[in-house]
Design an enzyme around this catalytic site. Structure first.
Site, short mmCIF file in Angstrom:
data_model
loop_
_atom_site.label_atom_id
_atom_site.label_comp_id
_atom_site.label_asym_id
_atom_site.label_seq_id
_atom_site.Cartn_x
_atom_site.Cartn_y
_atom_site.Cartn_z
N CYS A 1 0.70 -1.31 -0.07
CA CYS A 1 -0.03 0.09 0.01
C CYS A 1 0.99 1.25 0.08
O CYS A 1 0.79 2.08 -0.61
CB CYS A 1 -1.05 -0.11 1.11
SG CYS A 1 -1.92 1.40 1.51
N CYS B 1 -5.87 -3.36 7.45
CA CYS B 1 -7.19 -2.58 7.44
C CYS B 1 -8.20 -3.25 6.88
O CYS B 1 -9.47 -2.91 6.97
CB CYS B 1 -7.10 -1.06 6.81
SG CYS B 1 -6.36 -1.17 4.95
#
Lengths: 359, 388
Positions: free
Chosen positions: A100, A200
């Site tokens: 990410c 997440c």
């Protein structure tokens, strides 16, 4: 004119305080919350839920900076979620935060910033950037955060010189305690929000359930074998295992067993005694070098083989016949070196570079 | 303060000074409850009745057919659910379009869960509902057709008169969400076979939090809100007197010289469309070139994200949107743009500008001066653009 900076805001303490500090340093600060994933339930309130957007917006208005929401769902899915899944299917254990940072925060977001004539991007990471000088061989360096218990340089080792030149980490010199104090002092409602720990987009830490949901695949049962190939039991899909794991190994054996290797070709989980998961060596690929241009000769460094592991003394050297890979030989044996995870090399608190462990 | 260029009049409009002035007494000294019998209450009642007459006059209907609500969304919910539940024994089929506002679409989706069947009509490339498809979709169980007067994103004006005639001929109720149309185009209910019409105050320089539903005399409809006997027993809630007064004042002002104002706004629109298409390559105008709201411009700039355009415009003090304000929180490509056949990538690069009588040619000049630069900068960094 003030320099402009686009800061990724999750609504949490770190990015909120980072935004505040940048503003105080005189930057023209623009807050952005990245919408990256839909599947998160509100209660879990991780970085991409609607409540995170609201928290971030509230903080931005408190700080008097504009706040926008950017949609990165498509690239996040492609570059992070699908990567995460495919790695697991290959019997590897990926670190999606690294992907990410590489592709989304310092990839897409930075690209957007550039296209909008915004000089910098920033995040609430605990890491420091050293500006280029003679001492650094004119390279931008990535340095551990001052708060060693929060240091996040590990997840940033993929940053290129270009990306480092355009990034700001205002929390690098601070301890978490101090950050919380600042948050309290300026009256941020998020001051006591707890730190996010899990990945997440996966709720409840249930990776195998997530992979099953996403792929809608029926995972084949297979054998659990020992190092000699003796069948000790059955497993319900290799995606449920990671190297070093002890849970979920149902065998005829009475002694505690640990996953040593995942053999995708034969759909087998190879287990052994605890001492069997300690090894001296690893091979890494997909390397990114920060402090050096490339590895020319063997180098004595310290390495982290996962986010929270201790630095371990080792020597890194190029593997002659396979370009772009390095051999890492540790002075002391390491527990559960896991393919798919990243190994990051340090000289004291300076990141030399890193790569992905293949074996 | 930096000058603000307000080009988002489809999202909301600036409250007119005269409207604000008309409202103030009812936020101050005239605070009476309109249901009370003493003079203070009666003053409120009179103010509401007078506002109701103004709305009725503006639309060409009877005051008894106007019911005040809290919003356009409430009016849409009431119209659709109210008609559906009241006419259940007659049939369970509703026809709407794929480009309706979410207040209509999500209400219809809710009704599907309650056992109703809904046909979502496709639209043509210009956003106009296909009349042939509409006729095909009608069944003997059809109880309601709900088609918007004008689309909030691409500005397309639908063939309301034709649809009304079809509905009348088949004995089906016809509701239209006219939130974007009222105050922008002339509407005469005497000439249109409309049974229910939704409008919202803040779209024509009135206050927010006030809407109305026109319900033609004789339409069978159930209540949405239950409680006191306000709005002739059809819509419980203590009347929001100030907002109702403001709505009345606003609709009166908006419909006065509506054609002339429309002509002016149209010149701004044309200047803007022509300027954009001339100066910026790889741009698509969405919606119909002619049958569109006088102030609506909706374009897609290929290869880039609407979000970035909006941010850069914002930094220059230009207020615009991509898609409707109600959906921009979600950031998914607009269902309207997808319905007119755009692919996801293109739909992401959309920009909606909506002008009003308060905008000037100079403002459009400024926009046309800065926009081409913004687009080319963004494209320079776009991986999609460089691939081509």
């Amino acid at each position: 004119m003030k320099k402009k900076v686009l800061i990724g805001m999750s609504g949490g303490v770190d990015s909120s305080v980072a935004a505040y500090l940048l503003k105080n340093q005189g930057y023209d600060v623009i807050g952005v919350t990245m919408q990256i994933w839909d599947g998160v339930s509100e209660e879990n309130g991780t970085c991409c839920s609607l409540s995170a957007v609201e928290d971030a917006r509230r903080v931005a208005s408190k700080l008097g900076i504009p706040h926008y929401v950017f949609n990165f769902k498509k690239s996040f899915d492609k570059k992070v979620v699908q990567y995460f899944i495919s790695e697991y299917l290959k019997g590897r254990t990926p670190n999606p935060c690294i992907a990410c940072n590489k592709h989304i925060k310092f990839g897409e977001l930075l690209k957007r910033a550039n296209s909008m004539d915004i000089e910098y991007v920033s995040t609430g990471h605990y890491a420091q950037i050293v500006q280029p000088s003679k001492k650094t061989n004119n390279r931008y360096l990535l340095k551990k955060g001052k708060d060693s218990s929060k240091d996040q340089s590990y997840v940033l080792y993929n940053l290129t010189q270009e990306q480092l030149s355009k990034s700001l980490f205002p929390l690098g010199k601070l301890r978490k305690k101090k950050v919380r104090k600042i948050a309290e002092k300026i009256g941020l409602a998020v001051a006591n929000k707890k730190d996010s720990q899990e990945i997440c987009f996966v709720t409840d830490n249930n990776y195998s359930g997530f992979i099953q949901n996403q792929t809608k695949k029926n995972f084949k049962k297979g054998n659990i074998v020992d190092l000699q190939g003796n069948i000790l039991g059955q497993h319900n899909g290799i995606h449920k295992y990671t190297v070093g794991q002890r849970k979920g190994i149902k065998t005829i054996s009475n002694e505690p067993l640990y996953v040593i290797k995942i053999d995708t070709t034969n759909n087998q989980v190879i287990v052994g005694k605890e001492e069997d998961i300690y090894t001296h060596k690893l091979i890494a690929e997909d390397l990114n070098w920060i402090a050096i241009k490339g590895l020319e000769k063997p180098m004595k460094v310290k390495a982290k083989i996962r986010y929270r592991s201790e630095d371990a003394v080792c020597t890194i050297s190029n593997i002659e016949d396979t370009k772009g890979t390095v051999l890492v030989e540790f002075k002391e044996r390491q527990r559960a070196i896991t393919p798919g995870q990243s190994v990051v090399f340090y000289d004291k608190d300076i990141v030399i570079g890193g790569g992905i462990i293949t074996k | 303060m930096k000058k603000l260029y307000y080009f988002d009049n489809s999202a909301t409009t600036k409250i007119d000074e005269r409207v604000l002035k008309s409202m103030l007494p009812y936020l101050k000294e005239n605070y009476g409850n309109a249901s009370s019998i003493y003079s203070l209450g009666r003053e409120s009642r009179e103010a509401i009745d007078s506002a109701r007459e103004k709305v009725a006059k503006a639309l060409g209907c009877d005051g008894k057919e106007i019911f005040f609500t809290n919003s356009g969304t409430e009016s849409d919910n009431w119209a659709i659910k109210g008609v559906a539940f009241a006419n259940r024994e007659k049939g369970n089929h509703i026809i709407t379009s794929r480009i309706e506002h979410h207040a209509v679409l999500h209400t219809c989706e809710y009704l599907e869960k309650q056992g109703f069947e809904v046909t979502y009509l496709p639209v043509k490339k210009n956003g106009v509902v296909d009349i042939k498809e509409l006729k095909k979709a009608i069944r003997k169980e059809t109880i309601l057709i709900s088609i918007m007067y004008a689309n909030n994103e691409i500005g397309t004006i639908e063939p309301i008169k034709e649809i009304g005639e079809i509905a009348k001929e088949k004995g089906i109720y016809f509701h239209t969400d006219a939130v974007q149309a009222v105050g922008n185009v002339e509407i005469n209910l005497n000439e249109l076979n409309i049974d229910l019409l939704t409008l919202s105050g803040h779209k024509f320089n009135g206050p927010k939090g006030i809407g109305a539903l026109y319900i033609k005399n004789g339409v069978r409809i159930e209540n949405l809100l239950h409680g006191g006997g306000q709005e002739r027993g059809k819509r419980a809630s203590t009347e929001n007197v100030a907002n109702i007064v403001g709505l009345g004042e606003a609709i009166e002002l908006a419909t006065e010289n509506i054609e002339k104002k429309g002509e002016y706004v149209k010149t701004l629109r044309e200047k803007c469309i022509e300027g954009i298409l001339e100066k910026i390559p790889d741009t698509i105008l969405n919606g119909d070139r002619e049958k569109r709201l006088p102030g609506n411009v909706n374009v897609c700039f290929k290869y880039i994200e609407g979000e970035s355009i909006l941010l850069m415009l914002d930094r220059l003090g230009i207020c615009a949107s991509s898609g409707s304000a109600c959906t921009s929180g979600s950031l998914d490509p607009s269902h309207v743009l997808l319905a007119i056949g755009l692919d996801h990538e293109t739909a992401h690069g959309s920009l909606r500008l909506s002008f009003s009588k308060d905008n000037t040619e100079e403002e459009i000049d400024y926009l046309l001066e800065v926009l081409p630069d913004i687009i080319s900068k963004l494209r320079r960094m776009s991986p999609l653009y460089n691939k081509e």
